[in-house]
Every structure is written in structure tokens, then in C-alpha cells.
Design a protein around this motif. Structure first.
Motif, short mmCIF file in Angstrom:
data_model
loop_
_atom_site.label_atom_id
_atom_site.label_comp_id
_atom_site.label_asym_id
_atom_site.label_seq_id
_atom_site.Cartn_x
_atom_site.Cartn_y
_atom_site.Cartn_z
N VAL A 105 0.86 -1.18 0.00
CA VAL A 105 0.00 0.00 0.00
C VAL A 105 0.90 1.23 0.00
O VAL A 105 1.84 1.30 0.78
CB VAL A 105 -0.93 0.03 1.25
CG1 VAL A 105 -1.75 1.31 1.27
CG2 VAL A 105 -1.82 -1.20 1.27
N GLU A 106 0.61 2.18 -0.87
CA GLU A 106 1.35 3.43 -0.90
C GLU A 106 0.62 4.48 -0.07
O GLU A 106 -0.59 4.66 -0.22
CB GLU A 106 1.53 3.90 -2.35
CG GLU A 106 2.43 2.96 -3.16
CD GLU A 106 2.29 3.17 -4.66
OE1 GLU A 106 1.13 3.07 -5.13
OE2 GLU A 106 3.30 3.41 -5.33
N ILE A 107 1.35 5.17 0.80
CA ILE A 107 0.74 6.11 1.74
C ILE A 107 1.52 7.42 1.68
O ILE A 107 2.75 7.42 1.71
CB ILE A 107 0.78 5.55 3.17
CG1 ILE A 107 -0.07 4.26 3.26
CG2 ILE A 107 0.28 6.58 4.18
CD1 ILE A 107 0.03 3.56 4.59
N ASP A 148 -0.05 10.49 3.35
CA ASP A 148 -0.59 11.45 4.30
C ASP A 148 -1.00 10.71 5.57
O ASP A 148 -1.18 9.50 5.58
CB ASP A 148 -1.79 12.20 3.71
CG ASP A 148 -2.92 11.26 3.33
OD1 ASP A 148 -3.75 10.95 4.21
OD2 ASP A 148 -2.96 10.80 2.17
N ARG A 149 -1.18 11.47 6.65
CA ARG A 149 -1.46 10.87 7.94
C ARG A 149 -2.83 10.21 7.99
O ARG A 149 -3.00 9.17 8.65
CB ARG A 149 -1.36 11.92 9.06
CG ARG A 149 -1.35 11.30 10.44
CD ARG A 149 -1.20 12.32 11.55
NE ARG A 149 -0.97 11.68 12.83
CZ ARG A 149 -1.91 11.08 13.56
NH1 ARG A 149 -3.15 11.06 13.13
NH2 ARG A 149 -1.61 10.49 14.71
N THR A 150 -3.83 10.78 7.32
CA THR A 150 -5.16 10.18 7.35
C THR A 150 -5.14 8.77 6.76
O THR A 150 -5.69 7.83 7.34
CB THR A 150 -6.15 11.07 6.57
OG1 THR A 150 -6.21 12.35 7.19
CG2 THR A 150 -7.55 10.45 6.58
N THR A 151 -4.50 8.62 5.60
CA THR A 151 -4.41 7.29 4.98
C THR A 151 -3.61 6.35 5.87
O THR A 151 -3.94 5.17 6.01
CB THR A 151 -3.74 7.40 3.60
OG1 THR A 151 -4.45 8.35 2.81
CG2 THR A 151 -3.74 6.04 2.90
N LEU A 152 -2.55 6.87 6.49
CA LEU A 152 -1.74 6.04 7.38
C LEU A 152 -2.58 5.51 8.54
O LEU A 152 -2.57 4.31 8.84
CB LEU A 152 -0.56 6.85 7.92
CG LEU A 152 0.27 6.16 9.03
CD1 LEU A 152 1.00 4.96 8.48
CD2 LEU A 152 1.23 7.15 9.67
N ASP A 185 -5.85 5.24 8.87
CA ASP A 185 -6.90 4.31 8.42
C ASP A 185 -6.29 2.95 8.12
O ASP A 185 -6.88 1.90 8.45
CB ASP A 185 -7.60 4.87 7.17
CG ASP A 185 -8.46 6.09 7.48
OD1 ASP A 185 -8.75 6.31 8.67
OD2 ASP A 185 -8.83 6.81 6.53
N THR A 186 -5.11 2.92 7.47
CA THR A 186 -4.47 1.65 7.13
C THR A 186 -4.02 0.90 8.38
O THR A 186 -4.24 -0.31 8.51
CB THR A 186 -3.27 1.90 6.21
OG1 THR A 186 -3.69 2.61 5.04
CG2 THR A 186 -2.63 0.58 5.79
N LEU A 240 4.00 -1.36 3.65
CA LEU A 240 3.49 0.00 3.58
C LEU A 240 4.61 0.90 3.10
O LEU A 240 5.63 1.07 3.78
CB LEU A 240 2.99 0.47 4.96
CG LEU A 240 1.96 -0.41 5.67
CD1 LEU A 240 1.52 0.26 6.95
CD2 LEU A 240 0.78 -0.69 4.76
N ILE A 249 5.62 4.37 2.67
CA ILE A 249 5.14 5.63 3.23
C ILE A 249 6.10 6.76 2.83
O ILE A 249 7.29 6.76 3.22
CB ILE A 249 5.04 5.55 4.76
CG1 ILE A 249 4.16 4.34 5.16
CG2 ILE A 249 4.48 6.83 5.32
CD1 ILE A 249 4.10 4.11 6.64
#
Length: 489
Positions: free
Chosen positions: A455-457, A459-463, A465-466, A483, A485
Motif C-alpha cells: 500500500v502506498e501512503i 498522508d497521515r489520514t491514509t496512514l 486508516d491503514t 506500507l 510511506i
């Protein structure tokens, strides 16, 4: 002779064979003996890294099969890391048959605690049996060099000329501890330093009791491979710097420093000056003779760290206990590695094994992700890159009930990226967190190309949630996940 070796491996539990993919048809595995389970990787450094993780997690020897020449050369860095990480490995190194010895085939074995080239084929089983003991005693790789034509030679039929069991005493008497106890009792302001050799439940319990009895701060050795003390304890004072002058300043004010489970003191890079202030006395307790021999200490005692610390806690006089201030960095601007580490710290359960290989973010990791259980932190003591990904895979294979999370810089990940194929192929449910700040390379793409989900991340929101979705699954999951990041350098 092959049959004798297979029987020996079955009897001693060395039935999981870590090998490079091209070694699957090696002479030892010819005919695919059902007793042996090959674990394959695409590169020799990944082979040794996985075996290192397996051996560290099980606290028992792991069996490694390497080719000679480039195969052994590819593994040398990982073998050096295994030696520094005190991982017991039995390493079988193949080479051309004896008819080629006149050509001086390439071979090196500098990164081992013991090396044997049996004089006869009939001596190979005994050499392997001895290597198992040497690996445990020396806490590192023991190499047996076996010409390929020896595997087809007849066995001796005379049994294995090596002890079946070696008993290593862990007892230590009050008389041996008296010089250390006297130093601590006479100290105005003692301090403890712990290291890789103290990362066990017994050593943690003994050191907690000793630290609380003394009321003294406890530091982690510089460049240690594992935590030697619960890093969320109120007396934990942080990781010592790795240069002489800074180390001397950190220990200033302490007239006696007791180092347990480490050498005093490992340095990088070299700086002029003394590692301890004038008037500071150092004592060392370790079960590694080499650590003692290279330590500048007033007293050096070879003993089991857990047994010695527990008994010292009963011998020394009690003092007032005090908390130690710990500094946690303020969040900076942008999406930084510290934000990723803080998010992990909020969610990872205490029993998580964190495998660390992120040099630029290491100070933040030590502050934000403290080891809360034995084996809670594992890193490469040598500083050589490429350790974390394969080691995390091996740790998870050996500890299926514990979450395993590798926190890796993108540069370090590139050195061990081949381990992702093995993790995917064998259903190893480790989480690989890559802190990426180098443009133009997709670690997620490299992972997917080897069958590892990614998974490519950015921003903090996506981080968040993941992590909220993945971390609760870490104990049960049977598939690796990477991940990738993107963080601000």
C-alpha cells in the motif's frame, strides 16, 4: 555419509534448512529427504537474514546452506550481522570436490565463531555435531566446509564423535559478585547500561529489581541489536550516544557504571577522548568472553546476566528510587517519520517485535517505540544494511503468535528487498513499514513484483486508516504487507 547427516539433523532438530533458491538441488538435499524442510530465498543475504531472525526468536541454532564463491560472498555481510546479533547459526558451505583443490577455489570464513574443513568425508557428521555446540557457545555462525563429493562417500558407522548434550552452568556465587556489589554500595551515583546480551525475561526481571534497588538510571548500549531493559520503565534513561565525547557527557555525574550484557562501550564514529569521565569506574557482566576481554573495566565478570543481576539486587543496599526524565520530540512540520512512529506507538500491542533499520530516524524510534517485552526491539548491531526485511520474516516464522513489524528506511530496504518473495511464498504475516524519502523508486512496486501486497501512503489520514485496519490482524495474518510511506526528509 549423507544418511548419517540427515539422521543427525533430525535428532538435533536442525530440520529447517535456509538456502538460496539455486541451492535447492544441492547435494545434501538430493533426493529431497522428507525429514528436511527447505526455506528458500532469492539471495544469500536474505537466506542468512531469515535464519538469523529464526535463531534469535527461538534462541536455538538455525541451519543455513550456502554455495561457495559468490554465494558465500553474498552472505558475508549478513553473517557479520548474525555474529554481532549473537545468533547461533550452523552454516554448511559447499565447494567444488577435492579434485579442484589444486586450483585454490575461493573460500572465506572470517565472519564465524568456528570454522572446520573436515579432513575426511567420514568426519563431516562429527564436525556438524560440534558446530551445533560451537554456535551456541560462541553465539554466532559456525561454518563447516563440505566438498560436494563427500556427500556420496560411505559413512564411518562408528557414531558421532561429539557430545550429545553440553551443559553450560549459569550459577554464580556471592564471592564472584562481591567486587561488583562493593563498587555499587560505595558509589555516590551509580548507573546501569544494558545491552543485547540482557534481552531475556530473566535478565529484564533481574535488572528491573537491581535498578529499583539502586534507584539508578538505566541506559541502552550504543548501536545495540536488542533492548536489554523495558524501555517504558520510569528509570529508563534512553540510548547512549556512540561517540566517546558524547558518551562521556551522558555518563557524567555517575561515579560507577555497571554494564550488563554488552561491551563497554561500542563506538562509531571514532572521536578523541575518553568514553567515561575522570573518576568513573566501570564494571562489566556478560556471558560473552569476547565482550569482557575488549572492555575497559575495573571488574569484568563472566556470568549469566539474569542470574547475576537478580542476586546483585539482593546483595546491594537499597537507595531512594527516582524517575528519569525522557524527552519526546515535538511533532515537526510536514509528514515526517516521527509522525509514522507515533502512530505505530499508539496502536502496536506490547508484545510486538519491532525490527529496526532506519538510521536517519533511529533516535525518534527509540523515543517513540520503546521495547516493552523481551525481544521487543531487534536491529543490526553491525550497521550493515539489508537486515530488517529478511530478519523480520524469520522472526515471524519462528514466532507465529507475536506481531512482527519491520520499520525500515528505503535505502536499507533496497539491500534486503529479495526477502519479500520468501515472505509471500511462505505466507509470513509480517508488516513491513518503509519510510521512503528517495524519489524515483517504488518499494511498493518491487514488493508487488515479488507477490507481496503493498500500500502506498502519503498522508497521515491514509496512514491512520491503514494501521487501524491492519494492526488488529497482525497476530493472525498469514500474508505479508508492505506500507510504502512517503515522508519528508
Amino acid at each position: 555419509m549423507r544418511e548419517e547427516v540427515v539422521a543427525l539433523l533430525r535428532e538435533t532438530g536442525l530440520t529447517t534448512v535456509f538456502a538460496a533458491h539455486a541451492a535447492a538441488g544441492a547435494s545434501l538435499l538430493a533426493g529431497r529427504p522428507p525429514e528436511l524442510r527447505p526455506v528458500l530465498a532469492l539471495h544469500e543475504s536474505a537466506v542468512v537474514g531469515m535464519a538469523t531472525g529464526w535463531a534469535v526468536a527461538r534462541d536455538a541454532p538455525a541451519l543455513v546452506l550456502l554455495h561457495t564463491a559468490t554465494g558465500l560472498g553474498n552472505a558475508v555481510g549478513a553473517l557479520a550481522t548474525a555474529r554481532a546479533n549473537r545468533a547461533p547459526l550452523v552454516v554448511l558451505v559447499g565447494r567444488p570436490g577435492r579434485r579442484h583443490l589444486v586450483d585454490e577455489p575461493f573460500l572465506t570464513g572470517d565472519h564465524a565463531v568456528w570454522v572446520s574443513t573436515p579432513a575426511r568425508a567420514q568426519d563431516v557428521p562429527g564436525a556438524i555435531a560440534r558446530a551445533r555446540h560451537e554456535a551456541v557457545t560462541g553465539r554466532g555462525p559456525a561454518l563447516v566446509v563440505v566438498p560436494e563429493d563427500d556427500w556420496d562417500a560411505p559413512g564411518s558407522g562408528l557414531g558421532i564423535p561429539a557430545p550429545r548434550q553440553v551443559v553450560r552452568t549459569r550459577a554464580v556465587g556471592d564471592g564472584e559478585l562481591a567486587p561488583v556489589a562493593e563498587l555499587l554500595d560505595d558509589a555516590r551515583s551509580p548507573a546501569l547500561v544494558t545491552g543485547t546480551g540482557a534481552d531475556s525475561p530473566a535478565a529484564w526481571a533481574g535488572l528491573v529489581a537491581l535498578a529499583e534497588r539502586l534507584g539508578s538510571p538505566v541506559f541502552q548500549e550504543p548501536s545495540g541489536a536488542r533492548a536489554g531493559f523495558p524501555q517504558d520503565h520510569r528509570l529508563f534513561a534512553g540510548v547512549l550516544p556512540a561517540d566517546r565525547r558524547s558518551l562521556g557527557r551522558a555518563l557524567g555525574g555517575h561515579d560507577v557504571v555497571l554494564v550488563v550484557g554488552a561491551a563497554a562501550f561500542r563506538q562509531h564514529p571514532y572521536r578523541e577522548g575518553s568514553s567515561t569521565p575522570p573518576g568513573t569506574t566501570v564494571a562489566v557482566i556478560s556471558d560473552d568472553a569476547a565482550e569482557l576481554h575488549r572492555s575497559s573495566a575495573e571488574v569484568a565478570l563472566r556470568a549469566d546476566p539474569g542470574v547475576a543481576a537478580r542476586r546483585l539486587a539482593e546483595l546491594v543496599r537499597p537507595r531512594d528510587s527516582r524517575a528519569v526524565d525522557r524527552v519526546v520530540p515535538e511533532p515537526g512540520e510536514g509528514f515526517r517519520a516521527a509522525h509514522v512512529l507515533a502512530a505505530l506507538a499508539e496502536r502496536l500491542p506490547p508484545e510486538t517485535v519491532v525490527v529496526e533499520e532506519t538510521p536517519s530516524s533511529r533516535p525518534d524510534l527509540h523515543r517513540l517505540l520503546p521495547a516493552r517485552r523481551p525481544l521487543g526491539l531487534v536491529s543490526a548491531a553491525t550497521g550493515g544494511p539489508g537486515f530488517a526485511l529478511p530478519a523480520a520474516a524469520g522472526l515471524r516464522m519462528a514466532l507465529p503468535a507475536r506481531p512482527v513489524v519491520a520499520v525500515v528506511g528505503d535505502g536499507s530496504a533496497m539491500y534486503g528487498v529479495q526477502a519479500l518473495w520468501s515472505a509471500a511464498h511462505y505466507g509470513v504475516g509480517a508488516l513491513f513499514v518503509v519510510l521512503s524519502d528517495f524519489p524515483g523508486i517504488s518499494l511498493a512496486g518491487l514488493a508487488r513484483a515479488q507477490g507481496c501486497a503493498a500500500v502506498e501512503i502519503g498522508d497521515r489520514t491514509t496512514l491512520v486508516d491503514t494501521l487501524d485496519a491492519v494492526i488488529p490482524t497482525l497476530t493472525e495474518r498469514s500474508e505479508p504487507l508492505l506500507l510504502d510511506i512517503a515522508v519528508t526528509p
